[in-house]
Design an enzyme around this catalytic site. Sequence first.
Site, PDB file in Angstrom:
ATOM      1  N   ASP A  44       8.226  -7.634   1.577  1.00 45.16           N
ATOM      2  CA  ASP A  44       7.685  -6.537   2.388  1.00 45.16           C
ATOM      3  C   ASP A  44       8.804  -6.045   3.292  1.00 45.16           C
ATOM      4  O   ASP A  44       9.866  -6.682   3.370  1.00 45.16           O
ATOM      5  CB  ASP A  44       6.483  -7.042   3.239  1.00 45.16           C
ATOM      6  CG  ASP A  44       5.532  -5.913   3.638  1.00 45.16           C
ATOM      7  OD1 ASP A  44       5.977  -5.002   4.361  1.00 45.16           O
ATOM      8  OD2 ASP A  44       4.359  -5.926   3.224  1.00 45.16           O
TER       9      ASP A  44
ATOM     10  N   TYR B 291      -0.880  11.334  -1.849  1.00 44.73           N
ATOM     11  CA  TYR B 291      -1.330   9.968  -2.136  1.00 44.73           C
ATOM     12  C   TYR B 291      -2.022   9.893  -3.508  1.00 44.73           C
ATOM     13  O   TYR B 291      -1.702   9.036  -4.335  1.00 44.73           O
ATOM     14  CB  TYR B 291      -2.285   9.518  -1.025  1.00 44.73           C
ATOM     15  CG  TYR B 291      -2.757   8.093  -1.142  1.00 44.73           C
ATOM     16  CD1 TYR B 291      -1.919   7.036  -0.827  1.00 44.73           C
ATOM     17  CD2 TYR B 291      -4.051   7.805  -1.567  1.00 44.73           C
ATOM     18  CE1 TYR B 291      -2.359   5.725  -0.929  1.00 44.73           C
ATOM     19  CE2 TYR B 291      -4.502   6.500  -1.670  1.00 44.73           C
ATOM     20  CZ  TYR B 291      -3.653   5.457  -1.349  1.00 44.73           C
ATOM     21  OH  TYR B 291      -4.085   4.155  -1.456  1.00 44.73           O
TER      22      TYR B 291
HETATM   23  N1  LIG Z   1      -7.321  -0.295   1.881  1.00 44.45           N
HETATM   24  C1  LIG Z   1      -7.884   0.471   0.968  1.00 44.45           C
HETATM   25  O1  LIG Z   1      -9.065   0.857   1.059  1.00 44.45           O
HETATM   26  C2  LIG Z   1      -7.098   0.906  -0.252  1.00 44.45           C
HETATM   27  C3  LIG Z   1      -7.714   1.781  -1.144  1.00 44.45           C
HETATM   28  C4  LIG Z   1      -7.025   2.181  -2.288  1.00 44.45           C
HETATM   29  C5  LIG Z   1      -5.751   1.685  -2.539  1.00 44.45           C
HETATM   30  N2  LIG Z   1      -5.161   0.854  -1.647  1.00 44.45           N
HETATM   31  C6  LIG Z   1      -3.805   0.404  -1.964  1.00 44.45           C
HETATM   32  O2  LIG Z   1      -3.675  -0.990  -1.776  1.00 44.45           O
HETATM   33  C7  LIG Z   1      -2.328  -1.325  -1.451  1.00 44.45           C
HETATM   34  C8  LIG Z   1      -2.303  -2.209  -0.215  1.00 44.45           C
HETATM   35  O3  LIG Z   1      -2.830  -1.475   0.874  1.00 44.45           O
HETATM   36  P1  LIG Z   1      -3.505  -2.152   2.146  1.00 44.45           P
HETATM   37  O4  LIG Z   1      -4.808  -1.484   2.345  1.00 44.45           O
HETATM   38  O5  LIG Z   1      -3.429  -3.627   2.052  1.00 44.45           O
HETATM   39  O6  LIG Z   1      -2.544  -1.552   3.281  1.00 44.45           O
HETATM   40  P2  LIG Z   1      -1.583  -2.244   4.355  1.00 44.45           P
HETATM   41  O7  LIG Z   1      -0.999  -1.100   5.099  1.00 44.45           O
HETATM   42  O8  LIG Z   1      -2.308  -3.304   5.092  1.00 44.45           O
HETATM   43  O9  LIG Z   1      -0.456  -2.931   3.448  1.00 44.45           O
HETATM   44  C9  LIG Z   1       0.574  -2.224   2.826  1.00 44.45           C
HETATM   45  C10 LIG Z   1       1.852  -3.046   2.912  1.00 44.45           C
HETATM   46  O10 LIG Z   1       2.899  -2.366   2.187  1.00 44.45           O
HETATM   47  C11 LIG Z   1       4.095  -2.531   2.934  1.00 44.45           C
HETATM   48  N3  LIG Z   1       5.078  -1.490   2.595  1.00 44.45           N
HETATM   49  C12 LIG Z   1       5.000  -0.162   2.888  1.00 44.45           C
HETATM   50  N4  LIG Z   1       6.122   0.454   2.476  1.00 44.45           N
HETATM   51  C13 LIG Z   1       6.913  -0.489   1.912  1.00 44.45           C
HETATM   52  C14 LIG Z   1       8.212  -0.466   1.309  1.00 44.45           C
HETATM   53  N5  LIG Z   1       8.927   0.662   1.222  1.00 44.45           N
HETATM   54  N6  LIG Z   1       8.715  -1.636   0.821  1.00 44.45           N
HETATM   55  C15 LIG Z   1       8.016  -2.791   0.915  1.00 44.45           C
HETATM   56  N7  LIG Z   1       6.795  -2.876   1.489  1.00 44.45           N
HETATM   57  C16 LIG Z   1       6.257  -1.742   1.980  1.00 44.45           C
HETATM   58  C17 LIG Z   1       3.648  -2.424   4.395  1.00 44.45           C
HETATM   59  O11 LIG Z   1       4.622  -2.932   5.281  1.00 44.45           O
HETATM   60  C18 LIG Z   1       2.346  -3.216   4.363  1.00 44.45           C
HETATM   61  O12 LIG Z   1       2.549  -4.578   4.672  1.00 44.45           O
HETATM   62  C19 LIG Z   1      -1.599   0.017  -1.264  1.00 44.45           C
HETATM   63  O13 LIG Z   1      -0.868   0.320  -2.435  1.00 44.45           O
HETATM   64  C20 LIG Z   1      -2.733   0.999  -1.071  1.00 44.45           C
HETATM   65  O14 LIG Z   1      -2.371   2.310  -1.454  1.00 44.45           O
HETATM   66  C21 LIG Z   1      -5.799   0.445  -0.513  1.00 44.45           C
END
Ligand SMILES: NC(=O)c1ccc[n+]([C@@H]2O[C@H](COP(=O)([O-])OP(=O)(O)OC[C@H]3O[C@@H](n4cnc5c(N)ncnc54)[C@H](O)[C@@H]3O)[C@@H](O)[C@H]2O)c1
Length: 249
Positions: free
Chosen positions: A37, A154
């Site tokens: 990360d 997105y």
């Molecule tokens: N939470 C939801 O409802 C939801 C819905 C659809 C999809 N998602 C997808 O699930 C995945 C995880 O999301 P989440 O909800 O746990 O969000 P989150 O923000 O808690 O976690 C995302 C993580 O990605 C890391 N990150 C961002 N840019 C980065 C980079 N350039 N290099 C390395 N790490 C990086 C961040 O530091 C963070 O720890 C994402 O791909 C998101 O698009 C989430």
Amino acid sequence: MNRFDGKVAFITGAAAGIGRATAIRLGSEGASLYLVDVAVEGLEETAKLCGAGGAEVEAAFCDITSEDEVHGAIQACVGRFGRLDTLCNIAGILLLDHFDKITPDQFRRVLEVNLVGAFMLSQAAMPHLLKSKGSIVNTSSTSALAGMPYGAAYGTSKGGVSALTRTLAVEFGKQGVRCNAVNPGSIKTAMMGGDRLPKNVDGQLLMRVMSIGPPRGPEVVAATIAMLASEDGIHINGEEIRVDGGTLA
Ligand SMILES: NC(=O)c1ccc[n+]([C@@H]2O[C@H](COP(=O)([O-])OP(=O)(O)OC[C@H]3O[C@@H](n4cnc5c(N)ncnc54)[C@H](O)[C@@H]3O)[C@@H](O)[C@H]2O)c1
């Protein structure tokens, strides 16, 4: 016998949310973990949690938009554990804004992290996955399956993730590497917290993507990722599974 005994998982976005929950889940089922990360503090906390659960863990800073860092991290993982069985592409960023307000640079940035990052990691990991007959699990989104208002960047990035998933599934399936995705929706993480919406949104449009069930924590997505990556998912390839409480049913 645990489902991931003797297996090695590489997880991006492991500092928080779905990435952290997946690390904890796979670790609890026997996987050795290589966690990456850009958020170092959260990453260390995840590593601590997984280690306390008995998993072998290595955690390292890696910006998944950097080709050098991505290849370096995959090499370091294989150097440390000797193999790679599961790549979980979970890191991502969210941008919500009116279509006419999103700049080309913002649009490119979302694609760089969410799509190009998953592409580069898959490319770097593939030689090792071919050896282990391993698999990739990508994190797409409900926004890849139905229009998400204010999510032009997105949703486009996640549509690409879904297409990449199917492409790799057919290109490498014969050689024993599977590639699947999850489509989360309304999962309680930092990404969904705060006020992410722009001003003057159309509430009726937003109803399209409102969860019909109670919001859930990231562990429900982690459980599906674990199933897809495990032997339980051995005949599932090129599939996407919605984990959205029925929002798009
Ligand atoms: N939470 C939801 O409802 C939801 C819905 C659809 C999809 N998602 C997808 O699930 C995945 C995880 O999301 P989440 O909800 O746990 O969000 P989150 O923000 O808690 O976690 C995302 C993580 O990605 C890391 N990150 C961002 N840019 C980065 C980079 N350039 N290099 C390395 N790490 C990086 C961040 O530091 C963070 O720890 C994402 O791909 C998101 O698009 C989430």
